[in-house]
Motif scaffolding. Sequence first.
Motif, PDB file in Angstrom:
ATOM      1  N   PHE A 177       0.817  -1.212   0.000  1.00 33.69           N
ATOM      2  CA  PHE A 177       0.000   0.000   0.000  1.00 33.69           C
ATOM      3  C   PHE A 177       0.857   1.271   0.000  1.00 33.69           C
ATOM      4  O   PHE A 177       0.471   2.280   0.567  1.00 33.69           O
ATOM      5  CB  PHE A 177      -0.922   0.000   1.229  1.00 33.69           C
ATOM      6  CG  PHE A 177      -1.875  -1.154   1.282  1.00 33.69           C
ATOM      7  CD1 PHE A 177      -3.021  -1.145   0.522  1.00 33.69           C
ATOM      8  CD2 PHE A 177      -1.611  -2.255   2.071  1.00 33.69           C
ATOM      9  CE1 PHE A 177      -3.908  -2.210   0.561  1.00 33.69           C
ATOM     10  CE2 PHE A 177      -2.492  -3.323   2.123  1.00 33.69           C
ATOM     11  CZ  PHE A 177      -3.640  -3.301   1.360  1.00 33.69           C
ATOM     12  N   LYS A 178       2.014   1.209  -0.610  1.00 25.96           N
ATOM     13  CA  LYS A 178       2.907   2.366  -0.539  1.00 25.96           C
ATOM     14  C   LYS A 178       2.313   3.599  -1.225  1.00 25.96           C
ATOM     15  O   LYS A 178       2.452   4.718  -0.716  1.00 25.96           O
ATOM     16  CB  LYS A 178       4.273   2.027  -1.134  1.00 25.96           C
ATOM     17  CG  LYS A 178       4.262   1.647  -2.603  1.00 25.96           C
ATOM     18  CD  LYS A 178       5.683   1.329  -3.064  1.00 25.96           C
ATOM     19  CE  LYS A 178       5.710   0.977  -4.548  1.00 25.96           C
ATOM     20  NZ  LYS A 178       7.093   0.660  -4.998  1.00 25.96           N
ATOM     21  N   ASP A 179       1.636   3.402  -2.362  1.00 31.84           N
ATOM     22  CA  ASP A 179       1.019   4.546  -3.046  1.00 31.84           C
ATOM     23  C   ASP A 179      -0.099   5.140  -2.200  1.00 31.84           C
ATOM     24  O   ASP A 179      -0.230   6.362  -2.075  1.00 31.84           O
ATOM     25  CB  ASP A 179       0.472   4.121  -4.411  1.00 31.84           C
ATOM     26  CG  ASP A 179       1.577   3.732  -5.377  1.00 31.84           C
ATOM     27  OD1 ASP A 179       2.710   4.218  -5.193  1.00 31.84           O
ATOM     28  OD2 ASP A 179       1.309   2.947  -6.313  1.00 31.84           O
ATOM     29  N   LEU A 180      -0.928   4.255  -1.617  1.00 32.45           N
ATOM     30  CA  LEU A 180      -2.013   4.721  -0.751  1.00 32.45           C
ATOM     31  C   LEU A 180      -1.466   5.425   0.475  1.00 32.45           C
ATOM     32  O   LEU A 180      -1.982   6.470   0.897  1.00 32.45           O
ATOM     33  CB  LEU A 180      -2.900   3.540  -0.345  1.00 32.45           C
ATOM     34  CG  LEU A 180      -4.078   3.856   0.578  1.00 32.45           C
ATOM     35  CD1 LEU A 180      -5.016   4.856  -0.075  1.00 32.45           C
ATOM     36  CD2 LEU A 180      -4.828   2.572   0.924  1.00 32.45           C
ATOM     37  N   ALA A 181      -0.401   4.855   1.079  1.00 27.45           N
ATOM     38  CA  ALA A 181       0.211   5.463   2.266  1.00 27.45           C
ATOM     39  C   ALA A 181       0.759   6.846   1.935  1.00 27.45           C
ATOM     40  O   ALA A 181       0.605   7.796   2.724  1.00 27.45           O
ATOM     41  CB  ALA A 181       1.315   4.563   2.801  1.00 27.45           C
ATOM     42  N   ASN A 182       1.379   6.972   0.785  1.00 27.88           N
ATOM     43  CA  ASN A 182       1.919   8.278   0.380  1.00 27.88           C
ATOM     44  C   ASN A 182       0.807   9.303   0.199  1.00 27.88           C
ATOM     45  O   ASN A 182       0.926  10.452   0.640  1.00 27.88           O
ATOM     46  CB  ASN A 182       2.707   8.105  -0.915  1.00 27.88           C
ATOM     47  CG  ASN A 182       3.393   9.389  -1.347  1.00 27.88           C
ATOM     48  OD1 ASN A 182       4.019  10.070  -0.533  1.00 27.88           O
ATOM     49  ND2 ASN A 182       3.281   9.718  -2.612  1.00 27.88           N
ATOM     50  N   ASN A 183      -0.307   8.884  -0.418  1.00 24.14           N
ATOM     51  CA  ASN A 183      -1.438   9.800  -0.599  1.00 24.14           C
ATOM     52  C   ASN A 183      -2.047  10.207   0.743  1.00 24.14           C
ATOM     53  O   ASN A 183      -2.465  11.353   0.925  1.00 24.14           O
ATOM     54  CB  ASN A 183      -2.502   9.138  -1.479  1.00 24.14           C
ATOM     55  CG  ASN A 183      -2.055   8.993  -2.920  1.00 24.14           C
ATOM     56  OD1 ASN A 183      -1.213   9.749  -3.388  1.00 24.14           O
ATOM     57  ND2 ASN A 183      -2.594   8.010  -3.618  1.00 24.14           N
ATOM     58  N   ILE A 184      -2.109   9.249   1.684  1.00 27.69           N
ATOM     59  CA  ILE A 184      -2.649   9.563   3.015  1.00 27.69           C
ATOM     60  C   ILE A 184      -1.751  10.566   3.722  1.00 27.69           C
ATOM     61  O   ILE A 184      -2.229  11.507   4.370  1.00 27.69           O
ATOM     62  CB  ILE A 184      -2.799   8.269   3.842  1.00 27.69           C
ATOM     63  CG1 ILE A 184      -3.933   7.410   3.274  1.00 27.69           C
ATOM     64  CG2 ILE A 184      -3.072   8.591   5.309  1.00 27.69           C
ATOM     65  CD1 ILE A 184      -4.085   6.070   3.950  1.00 27.69           C
ATOM     66  N   ASN A 185      -0.434  10.379   3.620  1.00 27.31           N
ATOM     67  CA  ASN A 185       0.499  11.328   4.244  1.00 27.31           C
ATOM     68  C   ASN A 185       0.328  12.731   3.675  1.00 27.31           C
ATOM     69  O   ASN A 185       0.284  13.728   4.416  1.00 27.31           O
ATOM     70  CB  ASN A 185       1.935  10.857   4.038  1.00 27.31           C
ATOM     71  CG  ASN A 185       2.267   9.599   4.820  1.00 27.31           C
ATOM     72  OD1 ASN A 185       1.579   9.269   5.785  1.00 27.31           O
ATOM     73  ND2 ASN A 185       3.306   8.894   4.426  1.00 27.31           N
ATOM     74  N   ILE A 186       0.211  12.809   2.352  1.00 28.31           N
ATOM     75  CA  ILE A 186       0.047  14.120   1.708  1.00 28.31           C
ATOM     76  C   ILE A 186      -1.276  14.758   2.124  1.00 28.31           C
ATOM     77  O   ILE A 186      -1.348  15.947   2.448  1.00 28.31           O
ATOM     78  CB  ILE A 186       0.116  13.959   0.172  1.00 28.31           C
ATOM     79  CG1 ILE A 186       1.520  13.497  -0.248  1.00 28.31           C
ATOM     80  CG2 ILE A 186      -0.256  15.266  -0.519  1.00 28.31           C
ATOM     81  CD1 ILE A 186       1.633  13.167  -1.724  1.00 28.31           C
ATOM     82  N   THR A 187      -2.359  13.935   2.121  1.00 34.33           N
ATOM     83  CA  THR A 187      -3.672  14.448   2.511  1.00 34.33           C
ATOM     84  C   THR A 187      -3.685  14.912   3.952  1.00 34.33           C
ATOM     85  O   THR A 187      -4.278  15.943   4.284  1.00 34.33           O
ATOM     86  CB  THR A 187      -4.744  13.358   2.311  1.00 34.33           C
ATOM     87  OG1 THR A 187      -4.711  12.907   0.944  1.00 34.33           O
ATOM     88  CG2 THR A 187      -6.126  13.896   2.619  1.00 34.33           C
ATOM     89  N   SER A 188      -3.014  14.146   4.834  1.00 33.29           N
ATOM     90  CA  SER A 188      -2.959  14.522   6.254  1.00 33.29           C
ATOM     91  C   SER A 188      -2.273  15.875   6.445  1.00 33.29           C
ATOM     92  O   SER A 188      -2.760  16.731   7.189  1.00 33.29           O
ATOM     93  CB  SER A 188      -2.215  13.442   7.041  1.00 33.29           C
ATOM     94  OG  SER A 188      -2.028  13.833   8.382  1.00 33.29           O
ATOM     95  N   LYS A 189      -1.163  16.068   5.759  1.00 34.00           N
ATOM     96  CA  LYS A 189      -0.453  17.349   5.864  1.00 34.00           C
ATOM     97  C   LYS A 189      -1.323  18.504   5.376  1.00 34.00           C
ATOM     98  O   LYS A 189      -1.366  19.576   5.992  1.00 34.00           O
ATOM     99  CB  LYS A 189       0.842  17.293   5.061  1.00 34.00           C
ATOM    100  CG  LYS A 189       1.889  16.359   5.648  1.00 34.00           C
ATOM    101  CD  LYS A 189       3.144  16.333   4.787  1.00 34.00           C
ATOM    102  CE  LYS A 189       4.174  15.365   5.361  1.00 34.00           C
ATOM    103  NZ  LYS A 189       5.405  15.298   4.512  1.00 34.00           N
TER     104      LYS A 189
END
Length: 449
Positions: free
Chosen positions: A207-219
């Motif tokens: 889920f690396k792509d999903l995790a990256n999107n979640i990190n960006i969205t969280s910020k």
Amino acid sequence: MKGFIKIIMRYVLSAGGIAIIILLINFILLISWIAYSSKDSNEKYSISEISDKLKRDGNNFILSDDVSSLIKDKFEWAMLLSDDGKVIWSENLPEDVPLSYKVSDIASFSRWYLNDYPIKVWKHPDGLFVLGDKKNSTWKFVIEIPQKVMENSPKWLAAVLIINFITAIFLAFLFGIRFFLYLRKVVNGIENMSEKKPVSLSIKGTFKDLANNINITSKELIRQQKLIEKRDTARNNWITAVSHDIRTPLSMIMGYSSDLEDNSKFSEEDRKQFSVIRFQSEKIKQLVNDLNLAVKLEYEMQPLNMKNFYIAEVLRKVVVEYLNNLCNDKYTINLSISDEAQGFKLNGDIRLFERALNNIIGNSIKHNNEGCDIFIDMTRKFNGCQIEIKDNGSGFDNNVLEKLNFSTEMPNGVSHGLGLFIVKQIITVHGGTIQFRNWENGSDIVIYI
């Protein structure tokens, strides 16, 4: 956590079930393939039938034309060996096939190959009938299975299915645990993000792509939340400070203008001007109070004094107060409460609920200078009650209706705006709904609570 365990178990059981289904399908396909191959082989013509067609006529042998053509088309060649191993008859016999054989030679090719020709043999009254097929047309392999093994084959098949099922379950469980560990991190990140907490997931794995999107969205959400909090704090502080600073000089203006209005030393014209000053000062004070209340309700800073009360009693009280204070007969208020609604109780803040009713009736009076009739109707509906307040005045503008019904932000203006926006807030905090609309030429407000 229980939900994740259910997901993993369903995933594991599904994988095991799929493995069993695939095994069964493969087994069925294998049986079908064997049956089809046997059928294809039998379609060529039985060797016993061909052998029976070969008849002896004195010292010669006769074979019908159709069988002779069959040997050429479907097979390759045929021959008849005498008991001493000599070829006494042949059909389309190749040059590389010998004409004499020892017993050991016959034993070696009878079930296998003769010079790479697949061989079939059959006992003939005059010897051994040999039928040769085309080279590389048939694969032969001997299989010998003990009878006991064949008798136990259902048990072995069941054991194989069980072992495959267990293996599939085990592998699916291992993959499921790995999947669960990755998914749990992602879900925890989403939960933290919903609680407005910073999220920093490891960017690797499935889920690396999903995790990256979640990190960006969280910020981005945290950045926007800080901006909103900063804006709201600034607005709240500004409104509070302005309200506080306005009250003192406004009270002085109202007091002095009231004294001057009552002072007989001034002319009637001067006293009317003092009266205008006092009236406008009161409007400013009311506007400041409305603004403060709207902000407190919007940010849930308004303490609610919740208790059970009869809505019908509050409605009668508000109507009676308006009727007693109306100084001309161009405004009428008609109240109707159904018998079923008389005993309906609401757990809420009486003071705020009165404020909402006052704002609605006051809005009809304020915006209809030529007068209007106000109709109030309270009925039971479903598990609650409905209050409809309408007039036959000028009604709402379309822009005002859209803002009142669909906007959640405080209005910029005060005409048909702030007072009714406060009504909407009060009804909302009491768990009700409100709808603003027009009927004929007047306004119509429906509250369901």
